[in-house]
Design a protein around this motif. Structure first.
Motif, PDB file in Angstrom:
ATOM      1  N   LEU A  57       1.113  -1.448  -0.509  1.00 13.33           N
ATOM      2  CA  LEU A  57      -0.030  -0.086   0.409  1.00 13.33           C
ATOM      3  C   LEU A  57       0.866   1.459  -0.144  1.00 13.33           C
ATOM      4  O   LEU A  57       0.429   2.268  -1.034  1.00 13.33           O
ATOM      5  CB  LEU A  57      -1.032  -0.157   1.251  1.00 13.33           C
ATOM      6  N   LEU A  58       1.966   1.347   0.388  1.00 13.15           N
ATOM      7  CA  LEU A  58       3.257   2.228   0.913  1.00 13.15           C
ATOM      8  C   LEU A  58       3.479   2.743  -0.072  1.00 13.15           C
ATOM      9  O   LEU A  58       3.660   4.202  -1.061  1.00 13.15           O
ATOM     10  CB  LEU A  58       4.232   2.406   1.986  1.00 13.15           C
ATOM     11  N   ALA A  59       3.765   1.183  -1.367  1.00 12.69           N
ATOM     12  CA  ALA A  59       4.591   2.067  -2.228  1.00 12.69           C
ATOM     13  C   ALA A  59       3.664   2.457  -3.579  1.00 12.69           C
ATOM     14  O   ALA A  59       4.552   3.502  -4.232  1.00 12.69           O
ATOM     15  CB  ALA A  59       4.998   0.407  -3.057  1.00 12.69           C
ATOM     16  N   HIS A  60       2.425   2.207  -3.057  1.00 13.91           N
ATOM     17  CA  HIS A  60       1.710   2.692  -4.120  1.00 13.91           C
ATOM     18  C   HIS A  60       1.094   4.304  -3.977  1.00 13.91           C
ATOM     19  O   HIS A  60       0.790   5.070  -4.985  1.00 13.91           O
ATOM     20  CB  HIS A  60      -0.303   2.059  -4.444  1.00 13.91           C
ATOM     21  N   LEU A  61       1.122   4.557  -3.176  1.00 16.81           N
ATOM     22  CA  LEU A  61       0.518   5.735  -1.715  1.00 16.81           C
ATOM     23  C   LEU A  61       1.637   6.416  -2.498  1.00 16.81           C
ATOM     24  O   LEU A  61       1.572   7.962  -3.067  1.00 16.81           O
ATOM     25  CB  LEU A  61       0.268   5.623  -0.792  1.00 16.81           C
ATOM     26  N   GLY A  62       2.835   6.436  -2.170  1.00 15.86           N
ATOM     27  CA  GLY A  62       4.088   7.420  -2.673  1.00 15.86           C
ATOM     28  C   GLY A  62       4.243   7.490  -4.109  1.00 15.86           C
ATOM     29  O   GLY A  62       4.952   8.673  -4.979  1.00 15.86           O
ATOM     30  N   GLY A  63       3.878   6.066  -4.836  1.00 16.79           N
ATOM     31  CA  GLY A  63       3.556   6.771  -6.127  1.00 16.79           C
ATOM     32  C   GLY A  63       2.943   7.371  -7.123  1.00 16.79           C
ATOM     33  O   GLY A  63       3.006   8.723  -7.442  1.00 16.79           O
ATOM     34  N   LEU A  64       1.702   7.323  -5.949  1.00 14.42           N
ATOM     35  CA  LEU A  64       0.730   9.059  -6.019  1.00 14.42           C
ATOM     36  C   LEU A  64       0.896  10.585  -5.685  1.00 14.42           C
ATOM     37  O   LEU A  64       0.186  11.448  -6.443  1.00 14.42           O
ATOM     38  CB  LEU A  64      -0.798   8.505  -5.134  1.00 14.42           C
TER      39      LEU A  64
END
Length: 449
Positions: A57-64
């Protein structure tokens, strides 16, 4: 789908890969929901969460977040109007995590007009938000909100462990139930004299949800009246909800364990009692649970037995998967009472237990246990062991142990079981040096409510 870059901007502007950002938002929404489910899983531990759904989840939030203003305008702000709380939560968290500007005031402004599902997502994002100064912004905006969003903001502040004393001092007991319940939950974080006023007001003729919240807070402040009421209800067989059962269980005394074992005779609360017995730590509870394992092959009884004794229940020799058409419901709610995220009730896995294997294991392990001792995961109970167990037990059992930690430290150690895992571990690290009461609750519940 081909990427749709934004039109060329000033020299040095980045080319935005919109299909990638949209995938980040879709995946973040999915993993946000999966993480919420994992927080109550009966077969996952903190390490599983940290290295699994949370890390992804944190990886995708970081991408956003790296999408900057363009992603905020085109994807994230529109997503706040979504019907799915998890999509709203992922978008709101990413907006507040911006490195370019503080968008928190705009997210807070959205609370005032949000529908229920959207408000839930916004509030969860605020609970998990990492921006410096967020607590101050919440405290400033709360007094001007209507009752329902104000209750939500107060719950967020409790989740974050903020100093809510000024806010609670301005509120008066009573009012809409959601705000009253949020205030009672906040009472665990304020000085005892202020907490006592709130707890006392909810001890008589209040809805069950308010009485439960008052008892949870009252025990943290070592108030005697909530404790006596919990014990009386269980000993007299007049239990209306989960909190009294769990209160007696985490007290850990022989008298309380005896009352809970008798509660196995209450058909309407049997699953709740099975669940609570796992927190007692006493051999009398373990033996009662073993009888049920022997007679029924009950996974719920074995789960509680393992919490006391350290039985490695996850080993295949102890378990048999239930055929699909016999699978029980995913979660047991036999007794109701209490908020599921606050103090979860019994979970259910589609497993039956090989009683003979459990009994053989217990014959070898039993000599290590003393009849008058209290145990947690097979080790003699201690404050250090309680802190360590919050890393080792299932996610579903952690909120109850976190409550025991808060009670025994009189509020000095309050671990939020729904926070990011590194936030929880920091709180557990601080708990290691805090003085705690080790006796059954009767010995130190001395305050007047």
């Amino acid at each position: 789908m081909a990427d749709r870059p934004i039109p060329p901007g000033p020299r040095g502007a980045r080319r935005i890969l919109w299909d990638v950002l949209e995938e980040h938002l879709d995946e973040a929404s999915f993993l946000w929901r999966q993480r919420e489910r994992s927080l109550l899983a009966p077969d996952e531990r903190l390490e599983d969460l940290a290295g699994g759904e949370e890390a992804r989840l944190l990886a995708h939030l970081g991408g956003l977040v790296t999408g900057g203003r363009a992603a905020a305008g085109r994807l994230l702000w529109p997503a706040l109007a979504a019907e799915e709380p998890e999509r709203v939560g992922a978008a709101a968290w990413s907006l507040m995590a911006s490195r370019e500007e503080d968008r928190t005031p705009s997210v807070l402004e959205a609370l005032g007009t949000a529908e229920d599902a959207q408000r839930a997502g916004l509030l969860r994002a605020l609970e998990l938000g990492e921006r410096t100064g967020l607590e101050g912004a919440l405290l400033r905006v709360a007094p001007g909100l209507e009752a329902l969003p104000q209750a939500g903001v107060l719950e967020v502040l409790v989740h974050r462990g903020a100093d809510v004393t000024p806010l609670l001092a301005r509120l008066a007991p009573g009012g809409p139930t959601p705000l009253h319940r949020a205030a009672l939950r906040a009472a665990r974080l304020v000085p005892t004299p202020l907490a006592m006023a709130w707890v006392r007001g909810a001890m008589e003729d209040a809805p069950p949800s308010l009485q439960d919240a008052a008892r949870v807070a009252g025990l943290i402040h070592h108030l005697r009246e909530p404790w006596l009421r919990c014990r009386k209800e269980v000993e007299q067989g007049r239990v209306r909800g989960r909190v009294p059962l769990l209160a007696l269980a985490i007290s850990g005394g022989p008298r309380e364990t005896e009352a809970l074992v008798r509660g196995l005779e209450w058909p309407q609360l049997r699953e709740e009692v099975l669940w609570a017995l796992g927190f007692c730590g006493r051999l009398s509870a373990a033996e009662a649970l073993l009888d049920i394992i022997r007679d029924e092959g009950s996974w719920a009884a074995a789960d509680s037995f393992a919490t006391i004794t350290g039985l490695p229940l996850e080993e295949p020799r102890f378990l048999e998967r239930v055929p699909e058409d016999e699978e029980p419901a995913e979660e047991g709610e036999a007794g109701g009472g209490g908020d599921e995220a606050e103090l979860p009730g019994p979970g259910v896995l589609a497993m039956k237990v090989h009683a003979a294997q459990v009994e053989a294991w217990w014959r070898e392990a039993r000599p290590r246990f003393e009849d008058r001792g209290r145990y947690l995961l097979g080790r003699p109970w201690s404050p250090e062991g309680l802190v360590a167990a919050l890393e080792e037990v299932s996610m579903r059992r952690r909120p109850v142990l976190a409550w025991e930690l808060a009670v025994r430290s009189q509020g000095a150690c309050q671990v939020e079981p729904r926070a990011w895992t590194w936030v929880q571990r920091a709180a557990l690290s601080r708990a290691k040096g805090v003085r705690m009461s080790v006796q059954p609750f009767e010995a130190f519940m001395t305050g007047n409510a």
